[in-house]
Design a protein around this motif. Structure first.
Motif, PDB file in Angstrom:
ATOM      1  N   ALA A 444       0.821  -1.200   0.000  1.00  0.00           N
ATOM      2  CA  ALA A 444       0.000   0.000   0.000  1.00  0.00           C
ATOM      3  C   ALA A 444       0.855   1.250   0.000  1.00  0.00           C
ATOM      4  CB  ALA A 444      -0.937  -0.011   1.208  1.00  0.00           C
ATOM      5  N   ARG A 445       2.090   1.128   0.504  1.00  0.00           N
ATOM      6  CA  ARG A 445       2.996   2.274   0.536  1.00  0.00           C
ATOM      7  C   ARG A 445       3.877   2.348  -0.715  1.00  0.00           C
ATOM      8  NH1 ARG A 445       5.646   1.204   6.204  1.00  0.00           N
ATOM      9  NH2 ARG A 445       4.393  -0.676   6.294  1.00  0.00           N
ATOM     10  N   LEU A 446       3.715   1.405  -1.664  1.00  0.00           N
ATOM     11  CA  LEU A 446       4.510   1.361  -2.872  1.00  0.00           C
ATOM     12  C   LEU A 446       3.569   1.292  -4.076  1.00  0.00           C
ATOM     13  CD1 LEU A 446       7.182  -1.235  -1.705  1.00  0.00           C
ATOM     14  CD2 LEU A 446       7.547   1.201  -2.007  1.00  0.00           C
ATOM     15  N   PRO A 447       3.049   2.405  -4.538  1.00  0.00           N
ATOM     16  CA  PRO A 447       2.085   2.399  -5.661  1.00  0.00           C
ATOM     17  C   PRO A 447       2.669   1.709  -6.884  1.00  0.00           C
ATOM     18  CG  PRO A 447       2.234   4.576  -4.648  1.00  0.00           C
ATOM     19  CD  PRO A 447       3.327   3.770  -4.049  1.00  0.00           C
ATOM     20  N   GLY A 448       1.869   0.858  -7.501  1.00  0.00           N
ATOM     21  CA  GLY A 448       2.274   0.167  -8.711  1.00  0.00           C
ATOM     22  C   GLY A 448       3.132  -1.051  -8.494  1.00  0.00           C
ATOM     23  N   CYS A 449       3.343  -1.448  -7.228  1.00  0.00           N
ATOM     24  CA  CYS A 449       4.248  -2.552  -6.913  1.00  0.00           C
ATOM     25  C   CYS A 449       3.478  -3.865  -6.787  1.00  0.00           C
ATOM     26  CB  CYS A 449       4.999  -2.256  -5.617  1.00  0.00           C
ATOM     27  SG  CYS A 449       6.214  -3.518  -5.175  1.00  0.00           S
ATOM     28  N   LEU A 450       4.037  -4.935  -7.392  1.00  0.00           N
ATOM     29  CA  LEU A 450       3.441  -6.266  -7.277  1.00  0.00           C
ATOM     30  C   LEU A 450       4.097  -7.104  -6.187  1.00  0.00           C
ATOM     31  CD1 LEU A 450       3.036  -7.331 -11.024  1.00  0.00           C
ATOM     32  CD2 LEU A 450       1.247  -6.618  -9.447  1.00  0.00           C
ATOM     33  N   ARG A 451       5.411  -6.866  -5.962  1.00  0.00           N
ATOM     34  CA  ARG A 451       6.143  -7.681  -4.983  1.00  0.00           C
ATOM     35  C   ARG A 451       7.197  -6.815  -4.320  1.00  0.00           C
ATOM     36  NH1 ARG A 451      10.632 -11.388  -5.399  1.00  0.00           N
ATOM     37  NH2 ARG A 451      10.806 -10.825  -7.606  1.00  0.00           N
ATOM     38  N   ALA A 452       7.214  -6.817  -2.979  1.00  0.00           N
ATOM     39  CA  ALA A 452       8.154  -5.975  -2.239  1.00  0.00           C
ATOM     40  C   ALA A 452       9.011  -6.826  -1.319  1.00  0.00           C
ATOM     41  CB  ALA A 452       7.406  -4.916  -1.426  1.00  0.00           C
ATOM     42  N   HIS A 453      10.211  -6.314  -1.009  1.00  0.00           N
ATOM     43  CA  HIS A 453      11.083  -6.975  -0.042  1.00  0.00           C
ATOM     44  C   HIS A 453      10.524  -6.732   1.355  1.00  0.00           C
ATOM     45  CE1 HIS A 453      14.690  -7.685   2.433  1.00  0.00           C
ATOM     46  NE2 HIS A 453      15.030  -8.510   1.470  1.00  0.00           N
ATOM     47  N   PRO A 454      10.367  -7.786   2.175  1.00  0.00           N
ATOM     48  CA  PRO A 454       9.686  -7.603   3.458  1.00  0.00           C
ATOM     49  C   PRO A 454      10.443  -6.760   4.462  1.00  0.00           C
ATOM     50  CG  PRO A 454      10.583  -9.827   3.263  1.00  0.00           C
ATOM     51  CD  PRO A 454      10.735  -9.196   1.928  1.00  0.00           C
ATOM     52  N   GLU A 455      11.775  -6.707   4.340  1.00  0.00           N
ATOM     53  CA  GLU A 455      12.565  -5.963   5.333  1.00  0.00           C
ATOM     54  C   GLU A 455      12.836  -4.537   4.890  1.00  0.00           C
ATOM     55  OE1 GLU A 455      13.447  -6.903   8.255  1.00  0.00           O
ATOM     56  OE2 GLU A 455      12.853  -9.005   8.210  1.00  0.00           O
ATOM     57  N   SER A 456      13.350  -4.395   3.650  1.00  0.00           N
ATOM     58  CA  SER A 456      13.765  -3.062   3.206  1.00  0.00           C
ATOM     59  C   SER A 456      12.618  -2.229   2.654  1.00  0.00           C
ATOM     60  CB  SER A 456      14.839  -3.198   2.117  1.00  0.00           C
ATOM     61  OG  SER A 456      14.301  -3.848   0.976  1.00  0.00           O
ATOM     62  N   LEU A 457      11.435  -2.880   2.391  1.00  0.00           N
ATOM     63  CA  LEU A 457      10.284  -2.193   1.807  1.00  0.00           C
ATOM     64  C   LEU A 457      10.629  -1.548   0.467  1.00  0.00           C
ATOM     65  CD1 LEU A 457       8.545  -0.594   4.909  1.00  0.00           C
ATOM     66  CD2 LEU A 457       8.209  -2.841   3.890  1.00  0.00           C
ATOM     67  N   LEU A 458      11.513  -2.224  -0.288  1.00  0.00           N
ATOM     68  CA  LEU A 458      11.808  -1.815  -1.645  1.00  0.00           C
ATOM     69  C   LEU A 458      11.019  -2.707  -2.592  1.00  0.00           C
ATOM     70  CD1 LEU A 458      15.673  -1.359  -1.476  1.00  0.00           C
ATOM     71  CD2 LEU A 458      13.943   0.435  -1.455  1.00  0.00           C
ATOM     72  N   CYS A 459      10.490  -2.129  -3.647  1.00  0.00           N
ATOM     73  CA  CYS A 459       9.738  -2.926  -4.596  1.00  0.00           C
ATOM     74  C   CYS A 459      10.697  -3.784  -5.414  1.00  0.00           C
ATOM     75  CB  CYS A 459       8.929  -2.024  -5.530  1.00  0.00           C
ATOM     76  SG  CYS A 459       7.776  -2.966  -6.553  1.00  0.00           S
ATOM     77  N   GLU A 461       9.177  -5.992  -7.997  1.00  0.00           N
ATOM     78  CA  GLU A 461       8.501  -6.229  -9.271  1.00  0.00           C
ATOM     79  C   GLU A 461       7.327  -5.261  -9.396  1.00  0.00           C
ATOM     80  OE1 GLU A 461       6.258  -9.859 -11.715  1.00  0.00           O
ATOM     81  OE2 GLU A 461       7.098 -10.197  -9.714  1.00  0.00           O
ATOM     82  N   CYS A 462       7.217  -4.631 -10.579  1.00  0.00           N
ATOM     83  CA  CYS A 462       6.188  -3.602 -10.786  1.00  0.00           C
ATOM     84  C   CYS A 462       5.045  -4.117 -11.648  1.00  0.00           C
ATOM     85  CB  CYS A 462       6.802  -2.366 -11.450  1.00  0.00           C
ATOM     86  SG  CYS A 462       8.040  -1.520 -10.443  1.00  0.00           S
ATOM     87  N   GLU A 463       3.935  -3.381 -11.577  1.00  0.00           N
ATOM     88  CA  GLU A 463       2.809  -3.669 -12.446  1.00  0.00           C
ATOM     89  C   GLU A 463       3.167  -3.390 -13.900  1.00  0.00           C
ATOM     90  OE1 GLU A 463      -0.295  -1.169 -11.053  1.00  0.00           O
ATOM     91  OE2 GLU A 463      -0.656  -2.324  -9.213  1.00  0.00           O
ATOM     92  N   ARG A 464       2.356  -3.908 -14.810  1.00  0.00           N
ATOM     93  CA  ARG A 464       2.579  -3.681 -16.233  1.00  0.00           C
ATOM     94  C   ARG A 464       2.574  -2.181 -16.537  1.00  0.00           C
ATOM     95  NH1 ARG A 464      -1.223  -4.824 -20.988  1.00  0.00           N
ATOM     96  NH2 ARG A 464       0.187  -5.079 -22.750  1.00  0.00           N
ATOM     97  N   ARG A 465       3.490  -1.792 -17.403  1.00  0.00           N
ATOM     98  CA  ARG A 465       3.675  -0.402 -17.831  1.00  0.00           C
ATOM     99  C   ARG A 465       4.285   0.483 -16.745  1.00  0.00           C
ATOM    100  NH1 ARG A 465      -1.933   0.671 -21.262  1.00  0.00           N
ATOM    101  NH2 ARG A 465      -1.572  -0.957 -22.835  1.00  0.00           N
ATOM    102  N   LYS A 466       4.776  -0.120 -15.674  1.00  0.00           N
ATOM    103  CA  LYS A 466       5.543   0.614 -14.671  1.00  0.00           C
ATOM    104  C   LYS A 466       6.994   0.141 -14.718  1.00  0.00           C
ATOM    105  CE  LYS A 466       2.237   3.027 -12.592  1.00  0.00           C
ATOM    106  NZ  LYS A 466       2.245   4.490 -12.480  1.00  0.00           N
ATOM    107  N   LEU A 467       7.913   1.025 -14.392  1.00  0.00           N
ATOM    108  CA  LEU A 467       9.346   0.737 -14.466  1.00  0.00           C
ATOM    109  C   LEU A 467       9.953   0.743 -13.072  1.00  0.00           C
ATOM    110  CD1 LEU A 467       9.927   3.114 -17.463  1.00  0.00           C
ATOM    111  CD2 LEU A 467      10.363   0.664 -17.565  1.00  0.00           C
ATOM    112  N   LEU A 468      10.736  -0.286 -12.765  1.00  0.00           N
ATOM    113  CA  LEU A 468      11.379  -0.395 -11.454  1.00  0.00           C
ATOM    114  C   LEU A 468      12.614   0.485 -11.424  1.00  0.00           C
ATOM    115  CD1 LEU A 468      11.370  -1.892  -8.713  1.00  0.00           C
ATOM    116  CD2 LEU A 468      12.850  -3.621  -9.769  1.00  0.00           C
ATOM    117  N   SER A 469      12.682   1.384 -10.440  1.00  0.00           N
ATOM    118  CA  SER A 469      13.813   2.297 -10.305  1.00  0.00           C
ATOM    119  C   SER A 469      14.110   2.523  -8.835  1.00  0.00           C
ATOM    120  CB  SER A 469      13.510   3.640 -10.993  1.00  0.00           C
ATOM    121  OG  SER A 469      14.576   4.562 -10.798  1.00  0.00           O
TER     122      SER A 469
END
Length: 547
Positions: A444-459, A461-469
């Motif tokens: 919920a704190r990472l808009p457009g994110c499909l999968r996040a790291h549980p510790e660092s809260l970094l995304c 994997e992103c949704e389609r048409r979104k770019l991971l940066s």
């Protein structure tokens, strides 16, 4: 060519004197050290050969391969003047014959430990190691106990066109890459040679490690407080996939590109120096071990077994650095065995690949296969060890232990501030107070994110048409980055480009203020305005002179 030779960093271990000058013979067989030295510290503005990466560095020579190479000889070389020498560059090790499994002896291990604990006034000696030249023999550098060590910064090679050289070994302990030779049509390394000469044919991972050592020296030049672990973290964070071509590139559990052929990619001197200037020292390293129960698992011919370990707790290690699988295994033919380790985040490391020349019956006895591919991942969860037997004879896994090294706080970051406890409301006592609002889940704190790291809260994997940066999902790539071919992530431009379409210096579409966009045979590059003006002026002068 001028090298700033440092007598305090030099010694002849073979002859036991202070003069490490090479022995001349008909084949110039002692040329190796001279060539490596020029790559690191060849003098600037010399009229003989190429400039060294760290041309202001002092350099010494240790003559130790021109005689019987014993444990004592290695230890003496690795421990030479540890309070004076910052970086040790080593382009040697066990035979790259595809059948040897060997590492440092007791004295050399003691020298390594003494170096990383007490060297450089407690900051630790930096050991840069060539990953090995056994590619043609299908050797695996995880069978080399020097490159397979967490104490060494293991470096592989890339050709000028970004290919894996024919001699390069692939393994999960390699941290990064620098350039070296390739096919007959590709350039080799230019450096100093014997007879006060210059060579254009220096080759192998022996040529890659000194380039890495020189880049490490540049980082130390701007921040001498860096520890041996700081240097490894900086390499991991700045290495670039760039134009490197290998079929095994993957994105690990925290979103970094990593390969068994190239580690985290090409070392980037500019990025390392810039990061070193503002680097916060890494937190203390901790270690935790999770042993298996006694396995004694049979691996029949042409079959595979999967062994799992669940790590429920790993005190003080939330962000991993090096991971070891310490394995004891019996095999009628050791070279038929392949070993893969998969982390809870889904990153698979090839700890051992098939070695056709290895017919030994010795197996492995508590051999610490090491991977760097899980850097900054969490250790918690279920790990799997897959052991393939591609041969005609049975093998047996006696036992294995998972050893994880890392930190409680992520390197390069400060501990997050703790929010103050909520004040009780005056209209109610503690027992009747309404429960505090629950924190929103990570996604919920990472808009457009499909999968996040549980510790660092970094995304991850992103949704389609979104770019991971950098752990976030964006609609378009920010400045100094470009979208990869798959349209999944933003990757860094070449450092000369302000805007780019790819990783190379000829794929610039806009420049920084001190450079101009210039068309070339391959594309458009950003050339420094002042240097470009000098070059054009020199060209005009040459034309006037010839006419």
């Amino acid at each position: 060519m001028c090298l700033r030779q440092d007598p305090m960093a030099s010694y002849d271990v073979n002859s036991r004197d202070t003069d490490p000058q090479p022995r001349y013979d008909l084949n110039d067989s002692n040329r190796h050290g001279t060539r490596c030295a020029g790559e690191v510290a060849g003098g600037a503005n010399n009229s003989l050969c190429a400039v060294g990466v760290a041309f202001e560095a002092n350099i010494g020579g240790v003559r130790m391969l021109d005689g019987e190479v014993t444990d004592a000889v290695e230890a003496r070389s690795l421990s030479l003047n540890q309070q004076h020498i910052d970086v040790y560059s080593a382009s040697w090790g066990p035979d790259d014959d595809g059948e040897t499994v060997d590492g440092p002896g007791e004295l050399a291990r003691r020298a390594f430990k003494e170096g990383i604990i007490n060297g450089r006034g407690g900051k630790g000696s930096i050991f840069v190691w060539a990953s090995g030249n056994g590619g043609r023999e299908r050797d695996n550098c995880n069978c080399d106990g020097y490159t397979n060590s967490l104490w060494t910064l293991s470096i592989s090679s890339a050709t000028e066109n970004g290919h894996v050289p024919w001699y390069s070994e692939a393994c999960s302990s390699t941290l990064a890459t620098t350039y070296s030779s390739g096919s007959g049509l590709e350039k080799q390394i230019v450096t100093t040679d014997l007879h006060r000469g210059c060579t254009t044919t220096h080759t192998g991972t022996s040529a890659s490690a000194p380039l890495a050592a020189g880049i490490c020296a540049l980082a130390l030049q701007v921040n001498e407080r860096l520890t041996w672990r700081d240097m490894q973290h900086i390499v991991v964070r700045t290495a670039r996939r760039a134009n490197l071509q290998a079929p095994d590139w993957v994105t690990n559990g925290v979103g970094r590109n990593v390969s068994h052929s190239f580690g985290y990619g090409l070392m980037d001197a500019t990025a390392m120096v810039n990061l070193a200037r503002r680097w916060t020292p890494v937190p203390e390293q901790h270690k935790c071990e999770t042993p298996s129960s006694h396995v004694d698992k049979l691996v029949p011919p042409h079959s595979m077994v999967v062994l799992t370990l669940t790590v429920a707790q790993c005190p003080s290690v939330k962000y991993m650095e090096h991971v070891q699988a310490r394995i004891s295994l019996e095999a009628t033919r050791r070279g038929d065995i392949k070993v893969f380790l998969t982390s809870p985040a889904g990153t698979t490391s090839t700890l051992l690949d098939k070695r056709p020349h290895d017919s030994s019956r010795a197996g492995f006895r508590e051999w610490p296969f090491m991977t760097t591919h899980n850097w900054d991942e969490s250790p918690l969860g279920t790990w799997s060890l897959k052991i393939h037997n591609d041969g005609r004879y049975s093998a047996t896994v006696s036992d294995w232990t998972l050893v994880m090294f890392g930190t409680e706080v992520q390197a390069g970051t400060a501990p997050p501030p703790q929010p103050p406890p909520p004040a009780p409301t005056p209209s109610s006592d503690r027992s009747s107070a309404a429960p505090a609002a629950s924190q929103p889940p990570p996604l919920a704190r990472l808009p457009g994110c499909l999968r996040a790291h549980p510790e660092s809260l970094l995304c991850l994997e992103c949704e389609r048409r979104k770019l991971l940066s950098d752990g976030a999902c964006l609609a378009s790539c920010p400045a100094k980055t470009y979208a990869d071919q798959e349209g999944l992530a933003c990757l860094p431009c070449h450092y000369t480009c302000a805007v780019c379409s790819g990783p190379n210096d000829y794929q610039c579409s806009a420049c920084h203020g001190d450079a101009s966009l210039t068309a070339g045979q391959l594309g458009t590059a950003c050339l420094n305005t002042e240097l470009l003006a000098r070059a054009r002026a020199a060209d005009r002068y040459a034309q006037r002179f010839t006419h």
